[in-house]
Design an enzyme around this catalytic site. Structure first.
Site, PDB file in Angstrom:
ATOM      1  CD  GLU A  96      -2.784  -1.146   2.505  1.00  0.00           C
ATOM      2  OE1 GLU A  96      -2.729  -0.179   3.291  1.00  0.00           O
ATOM      3  OE2 GLU A  96      -3.537  -2.127   2.668  1.00  0.00           O
ATOM      4  CD  GLU A 148      -9.703  -0.660  -0.149  1.00  0.00           C
ATOM      5  OE1 GLU A 148      -8.585  -1.215  -0.223  1.00  0.00           O
ATOM      6  OE2 GLU A 148     -10.523  -0.896   0.763  1.00  0.00           O
TER       7      GLU A 148
HETATM    8  O1  KIV Z   1      -6.488  -7.062   1.776  1.00  0.00           O
HETATM    9  C1  KIV Z   1      -7.303  -7.014   0.853  1.00  0.00           C
HETATM   10  O2  KIV Z   1      -8.228  -7.829   0.733  1.00  0.00           O
HETATM   11  C2  KIV Z   1      -7.137  -5.951  -0.110  1.00  0.00           C
HETATM   12  C3  KIV Z   1      -8.299  -5.686  -1.036  1.00  0.00           C
HETATM   13  C4  KIV Z   1      -9.314  -4.918  -0.290  1.00  0.00           C
HETATM   14  C5  KIV Z   1      -7.863  -5.028  -2.280  1.00  0.00           C
HETATM   15  O3  KIV Z   1      -6.157  -5.296  -0.127  1.00  0.00           O
END
Ligand code: KIV
Length: 274
Positions: free
Chosen positions: A115, A182
């Site tokens: 991220e 997201e």
């Molecule tokens: O951890 C997860 O499931 C994710 C999705 C929400 C993209 O990162």
């Protein structure tokens, strides 16, 4: 055929939509793989939907390796994306490369996801230099939930929308092969998808992304603690499980299960000797 970074590249070029779902165990991963999904994300969302935490912050590298290994054993064709958990790539480039390497070598992932935007570009560059494909993740980044002040749509005003566009361009430039968007407004995701050469995978980011991802417990009606607005329920497996379990309890209690067909026979002569 095995989905790889090349599949993602081709899909973007040919405007074929990419499909991704989360999975965290062998059985589910095998089912989804056989259904023909392009990619399985072993998301750190497992902290919430598998382990019952209130957010993703407590998920460890050991958790991710354990679940990624299980998924990888069930998958033949889907690309297995493994999430780098909180603080596994923010404490220095060396830590980041070692942890990404562990998800590949011990978890047998095909790539990692992490991220962040501009601030993690050095890390994306170093991991891709180590020949590990990286999927970026921008917009709402759940590991930053305390800094963001909650699970909120990102990029609604001009400045924050521009910042997300800059993040998207930066992660592409750093070498990411795809980027998850997201919880951003659909028109912003549409613009980013148009601007980028790499595919965008949307979750709460509207229909114009190059692909979509959902947490499977949400879209199959298995996790009901909280359902985000962007989730569509494609089946109510939770309801079916509930009914199945109720029927089982009833059948055990009234003696209608197990039937002879579910039991093992034994030679009558031996039974007499017992
Ligand atoms: O951890 C997860 O499931 C994710 C999705 C929400 C993209 O990162």
């Amino acid at each position: 055929m095995k989905n790889t970074v090349l599949t993602f590249k081709e899909a973007k070029k040919n405007k074929d939509k990419l499909t991704m779902l989360t999975a965290y165990d062998y059985t589910t991963a095998k089912l989804f793989d056989e259904s023909g999904i392009n990619s399985i994300l072993v998301g750190d969302s497992l902290g919430m939907v598998m382990l019952g935490y209130e957010d993703t912050l407590s998920v460890t590298m050991e958790d991710m390796i354990h679940h990624t290994r299980a998924v990888s054993r069930g998958v033949k064709n889907a690309m297995v994306v493994s999430d780098m958990p909180f603080l596994s790539y923010n404490t220095g480039i060396r830590d980041a490369v070692i942890n990404a390497g562990r998800l590949m070598a011990q978890g047998r992932a095909d790539c990692v996801k992490l991220e962040g935007g501009k601030e993690v570009c050095d890390v994306i560059r170093a991991i891709t230099d180590a020949k590990i494909p990286v999927c970026a993740h921008i917009g709402l980044t759940p590991q930053a939930i305390n800094a963001l002040g909650g699970f909120k749509v990102q990029g609604k005003d001009l400045d924050s929308a521009r910042a997300i566009i800059e993040d998207a361009l930066a992660v592409q430039e750093a070498g990411a092969f795809a980027v998850v968007l997201e919880c951003v407004p659909a028109p912003l995701a549409s613009k980013i998808s148009e601007m980028l050469d790499i595919p965008t995978i949307g979750i709460g980011a509207g229909p114009d992304c190059d692909g979509q991802v959902l947490v499977y417990q949400d879209m199959l009606g298995l996790y009901k603690d909280f359902t985000p607005k962007f989730v569509k329920r494609f089946a109510d497996v939770g309801q079916q499980m509930d009914q199945g379990v109720r029927d089982y309890i009833q059948a055990v209690k009234d003696g209608s299960f197990p039937e002879p067909a579910h039991s093992f026979k034994m030679d009558e002569e031996i039974v007499k000797e017992l």
